[in-house]
Design a protein around this motif. Structure first.
Motif, short mmCIF file in Angstrom:
data_model
loop_
_atom_site.label_atom_id
_atom_site.label_comp_id
_atom_site.label_asym_id
_atom_site.label_seq_id
_atom_site.Cartn_x
_atom_site.Cartn_y
_atom_site.Cartn_z
N ILE A 13 0.86 -1.18 0.00
CA ILE A 13 0.00 0.00 0.00
C ILE A 13 0.90 1.24 0.00
CG2 ILE A 13 -1.66 1.33 1.35
CD1 ILE A 13 -2.65 -1.44 2.46
N VAL A 14 0.79 2.04 -1.05
CA VAL A 14 1.55 3.29 -1.11
C VAL A 14 0.85 4.30 -0.21
CG1 VAL A 14 2.39 5.14 -2.62
CG2 VAL A 14 2.33 2.77 -3.45
N GLU A 15 1.47 4.59 0.92
CA GLU A 15 0.85 5.43 1.94
C GLU A 15 0.82 6.90 1.50
OE1 GLU A 15 3.70 2.34 3.73
OE2 GLU A 15 3.85 4.00 2.30
N PRO A 16 -0.12 7.68 2.00
CA PRO A 16 -0.08 9.13 1.78
C PRO A 16 1.25 9.69 2.30
CG PRO A 16 -2.19 8.49 2.73
CD PRO A 16 -1.31 7.26 2.79
N PRO A 17 1.88 10.61 1.55
CA PRO A 17 3.20 11.11 1.96
C PRO A 17 3.23 11.71 3.36
CG PRO A 17 2.68 11.78 -0.29
CD PRO A 17 1.44 11.17 0.27
N ASP A 18 2.11 12.29 3.79
CA ASP A 18 2.08 12.96 5.09
C ASP A 18 1.28 12.20 6.15
OD1 ASP A 18 -0.44 13.26 4.05
OD2 ASP A 18 -0.60 15.41 4.49
N LEU A 19 1.06 10.91 5.92
CA LEU A 19 0.21 10.11 6.82
C LEU A 19 0.65 10.25 8.27
CD1 LEU A 19 -1.99 7.94 7.35
CD2 LEU A 19 -0.22 6.21 6.90
N PHE A 20 1.93 10.08 8.53
CA PHE A 20 2.41 10.07 9.91
C PHE A 20 2.67 11.48 10.43
CE2 PHE A 20 3.66 6.00 7.99
CZ PHE A 20 2.91 5.15 8.80
N LEU A 21 2.98 12.39 9.55
CA LEU A 21 3.14 13.78 9.97
C LEU A 21 1.83 14.35 10.52
CD1 LEU A 21 5.33 15.44 7.18
CD2 LEU A 21 6.00 14.90 9.54
N THR A 22 0.71 13.89 9.98
CA THR A 22 -0.58 14.44 10.39
C THR A 22 -1.26 13.61 11.46
OG1 THR A 22 -1.66 13.25 8.56
CG2 THR A 22 -0.96 15.51 8.14
N ARG A 23 -0.90 12.35 11.62
CA ARG A 23 -1.64 11.48 12.54
C ARG A 23 -0.87 11.05 13.78
NH1 ARG A 23 -6.07 7.46 10.03
NH2 ARG A 23 -6.83 8.71 8.28
N LEU A 24 0.44 11.09 13.75
CA LEU A 24 1.18 10.72 14.96
C LEU A 24 0.93 11.73 16.07
CD1 LEU A 24 4.71 9.64 13.65
CD2 LEU A 24 3.14 8.21 14.97
N PRO A 25 1.03 11.29 17.33
CA PRO A 25 1.00 12.26 18.43
C PRO A 25 2.06 13.33 18.22
CG PRO A 25 0.87 10.02 19.29
CD PRO A 25 1.16 9.89 17.82
N GLY A 26 1.78 14.54 18.65
CA GLY A 26 2.65 15.67 18.38
C GLY A 26 4.11 15.45 18.72
N HIS A 27 4.39 14.79 19.87
CA HIS A 27 5.78 14.64 20.29
C HIS A 27 6.56 13.65 19.43
CE1 HIS A 27 3.94 11.14 22.23
NE2 HIS A 27 5.16 10.65 22.43
N LEU A 28 5.87 12.90 18.56
CA LEU A 28 6.56 11.92 17.71
C LEU A 28 6.73 12.40 16.28
CD1 LEU A 28 4.81 8.60 18.85
CD2 LEU A 28 7.13 9.36 19.42
N ARG A 29 6.13 13.51 15.92
CA ARG A 29 6.09 13.89 14.51
C ARG A 29 7.46 14.25 13.94
NH1 ARG A 29 0.17 16.96 14.01
NH2 ARG A 29 -0.99 15.13 14.76
N GLU A 30 8.34 14.73 14.79
CA GLU A 30 9.69 15.03 14.28
C GLU A 30 10.45 13.75 13.94
OE1 GLU A 30 12.08 15.43 18.54
OE2 GLU A 30 11.71 17.21 17.31
N ARG A 31 9.95 12.59 14.41
CA ARG A 31 10.57 11.30 14.10
C ARG A 31 9.73 10.51 13.10
NH1 ARG A 31 11.31 8.97 20.05
NH2 ARG A 31 9.75 10.54 20.61
N ALA A 32 8.82 11.18 12.42
CA ALA A 32 7.89 10.50 11.51
C ALA A 32 8.55 10.13 10.19
CB ALA A 32 6.69 11.40 11.24
N VAL A 33 8.03 9.06 9.58
CA VAL A 33 8.32 8.74 8.19
C VAL A 33 7.46 9.64 7.32
CG1 VAL A 33 8.11 7.00 6.38
CG2 VAL A 33 8.91 6.33 8.65
N TRP A 34 8.08 10.36 6.39
CA TRP A 34 7.29 11.14 5.45
C TRP A 34 8.04 11.24 4.13
CZ3 TRP A 34 8.65 16.17 3.58
CH2 TRP A 34 9.76 16.76 4.20
N GLU A 35 7.29 11.53 3.08
CA GLU A 35 7.86 11.57 1.74
C GLU A 35 7.66 12.94 1.11
OE1 GLU A 35 7.57 7.78 -0.76
OE2 GLU A 35 5.80 7.70 0.53
N GLU A 36 8.65 13.30 0.32
CA GLU A 36 8.61 14.56 -0.43
C GLU A 36 8.46 14.24 -1.91
OE1 GLU A 36 11.72 18.23 -1.37
OE2 GLU A 36 12.24 16.65 0.05
N ASP A 37 7.47 14.83 -2.56
CA ASP A 37 7.31 14.66 -4.01
C ASP A 37 8.36 15.50 -4.73
OD1 ASP A 37 5.20 12.84 -4.67
OD2 ASP A 37 3.81 14.25 -3.74
#
Length: 413
Positions: A13-37
Motif C-alpha cells: 500500500i503506497v501510503e499518503p506522503p504525510d500520513l504520519f506527519l498528520t496522525r502521529l501524536p505531536g511529540h513523535l512527529r519530528e521522528r515521523a516517516v514522510w515523503e517529499e514529491d
C-alpha cells in the motif's frame, strides 16, 4: 487470466506522503516517516520525472521513481485504483503490506515504532474496510515491548484485520518462550502471522541503516566495471545471504516448538523466494535422523588422563543426539503443516513442490514494486507453471492464500 483464481500474498500500500506527519501524536512527529514529491528533469532516456524522497532516521535521502499504475499514472494508494490494477493483472484478491512506512515500524525507538503501527493500522482499517472481499491489509506489530505488542494484536483483530506482520529480523528471537503471549493472541483471533523480507533492525541513531547501505552499494555497482569479483560476490550474496533470514525464522518456529505449541497458527514468509526451501527442509530432518550408515554407539571426544575411564565428560556417543528431537513430528512435517513461503519468479521452487509440499508455496505479485511481476504476471505465470497440474497450479496461485486469509472466489456470472 480468467481461468486462474489469482490471490497474491504480496502487495504494498503506497501510503499518503504525510500520513504520519498528520496522525502521529505531536511529540513523535519530528521522528515521523514522510515523503517529499520531486518533479525533476529526466535522469535518463526513460523520461521519468516524478520521484519521491524519503525522510526518516536511517533512510534519509532514499529516493525512487514514483510507482506507476497500470496506465502509467503515479500510484497514490487509492483502493479503487488498486482494484483497477488488480483487474488489469487478473488478480482477484491481494494481501497487502506497508510500503515505505516499513522504515518507521521496526526500530529500536519503541515509542516511535508503536506510534507508527497504531497510525498505520487505523489508516488501513478505515481505508480498505469496504474492500475486504478483495484486499486484506496486514497489521504491523513491533516487538520492542511485548505488552504493547499483544495489545496492538488485540486491537488489530478488533479493527477487522486478518493478519499480523512481524519483522524479519526481530529484537527477540522467535523461539524465545516469552513470545508465546504473541502467538497465543494471534491464534486466539485466527490471525495469520506474516514476515516480510528486509524488515527490522533499524537503529535510529545510525545515519544509514543496513538496508540503505545495501541500496547505496547497489547503485554504486551500476557504474562499476563488471569484474570477476563483482560477479562472484553477487552470486554468493544471492545464494547465502538472501536465504539466511527466512531459514532462521523457520528454524526458530519449528526448532523452538512454536509450531507444536500453536498448531492453529500459519506463518507466511513474504518475498524471500523459495528455491532454498527444499534443501532446508531436508537438512532440518537430517540433523535429527540416525542414518543407516551411522554407528550409534561410536564414541568421540577428548580424553582426560587425570580422570578414571568411567568418568570422561569430554567423550560422547556422538550420533545419539540425532535421536533426541523433542517433538512428535519431524521438522519438515511442521513446515508442511504451517509454513508458507512466497515467490514471484522461482521455477525451481515450483519444480520441487512434490518434496516441499504444495501448500508451502504461495505466489505474490509484489505490487507495485519494480522487482515484482506487476504488468507482466501472465508471462511469469506461463513460464513457471508450464506442465504443472491444474490442482497444484490452483493451490499455489491462489487457493492456499485464499483459504488462509478468508477470500472467497467471485460468484460465477
Amino acid at each position: 487470466m480468467s481461468e486462474d483464481l489469482i490471490v497474491s500474498v504480496d502487495g504494498h500500500i503506497v501510503e499518503p506522503p504525510d500520513l504520519f506527519l498528520t496522525r502521529l501524536p505531536g511529540h513523535l512527529r519530528e521522528r515521523a516517516v514522510w515523503e517529499e514529491d520531486l518533479l525533476i528533469e529526466p535522469l535518463g532516456e526513460d523520461g521519468r520525472t516524478h520521484f519521491r524522497k524519503l525522510h526518516t532516521p536511517g533512510f534519509e535521502g532514499w529516493t525512487n521513481s514514483a510507482y506507476p499504475h497500470f496506465d502509467g499514472s503515479p500510484n497514490t494508494g487509492q483502493p479503487d485504483r488498486i482494484i483497477a490494477d488488480m483487474d488489469s493483472e487478473g488478480v482477484w484478491a491481494q494481501v497487502m503490506h506497508p510500503n515505505l512506512s516499513f522504515f518507521g515500524l521496526y526500530s529500536d525507538d519503541h515509542d516511535r515504532s508503536i506510534g507508527h503501527a497504531r497510525v498505520y493500522n487505523d489508516y488501513v482499517a478505515e481505508t480498505f474496510g469496504a474492500y475486504r472481499d478483495r484486499i486484506a491489509p496486514t497489521a504491523p506489530i513491533p516487538l520492542t515491548n511485548l505488552d504493547d505488542a499483544v495489545a496492538e494484536i488485540e486491537r488489530a483483530a478488533g479493527l477487522g484485520l486478518r493478519a499480523i506482520l512481524l519483522p524479519a529480523v526481530s529484537p527477540v528471537p522467535y523461539h524465545a518462550r516469552e513470545l508465546d503471549r504473541v502467538w497465543a493472541a494471534a491464534q486466539a483471533h485466527g490471525l495469520v502471522v506474516a514476515f516480510h523480507v528486509a524488515t527490522g533492525s533499524v537503529k535510529v541513531d545510525k545515519k544509514a541503516s543496513p538496508t540503505l547501505r545495501a541500496l547505496i552499494e547497489s547503485v554504486r555497482m551500476q557504474s562499476q566495471e563488471l569484474t570477476d569479483d563483482l560477479v562472484v560476490g553477487r552470486i554468493l550474496s544471492a545464494v547465502t545471504k538472501q536465504s539466511f533470514v527466512p531459514q532462521q525464522i523457520i528454524a526458530s518456529l519449528v526448532g523452538g516448538g512454536v509450531t507444536e505449541r500453536f498448531p492453529g497458527l500459519h506463518f507466511v514468509l513474504v518475498e524471500f523466494n523459495a528455491n532454498w526451501l527444499v534443501s532446508f527442509m531436508a537438512a532440518m530432518d537430517k540433523a535429527w535422523t540416525l542414518g543407516v550408515g551411522q554407528d550409534r554407539d561410536f564414541w568421540v571426544g577428548t580424553w582426560d588422563d587425570a580422570r578414571p575411564d568411567g568418568d570422561q565428560p569430554g567423550m560422547a556417543q556422538v550420533f545419539r543426539l540425532n535421536e533426541r528431537w523433542p517433538y512428535p513430528l519431524r521438522p519438515s512435517d511442521y513446515a508442511r503443516r504451517q509454513i508458507h513461503v512466497s515467490f514471484q519468479e522461482d521455477p525451481v521452487a515450483v519444480a520441487c513442490r512434490h518434496i516441499t509440499g504444495v501448500s508451502t508455496l504461495v505466489w505474490g505479485v509484489d505490487y507495485p514494486h519494480p522487482e515484482g511481476t506487476f504488468r507482466r504476471s501472465r508471462e511469469a505465470i506461463d513460464v513457471q507453471f508450464a506442465g504443472v497440474s491444474p490442482a497444484d497450479r490452483a493451490a499455489i496461485l491462489g487457493g492456499t492464500t485464499a483459504g488462509l486469509f478468508g477470500f472467497k472466489a467471485p460468484a460465477a456470472v
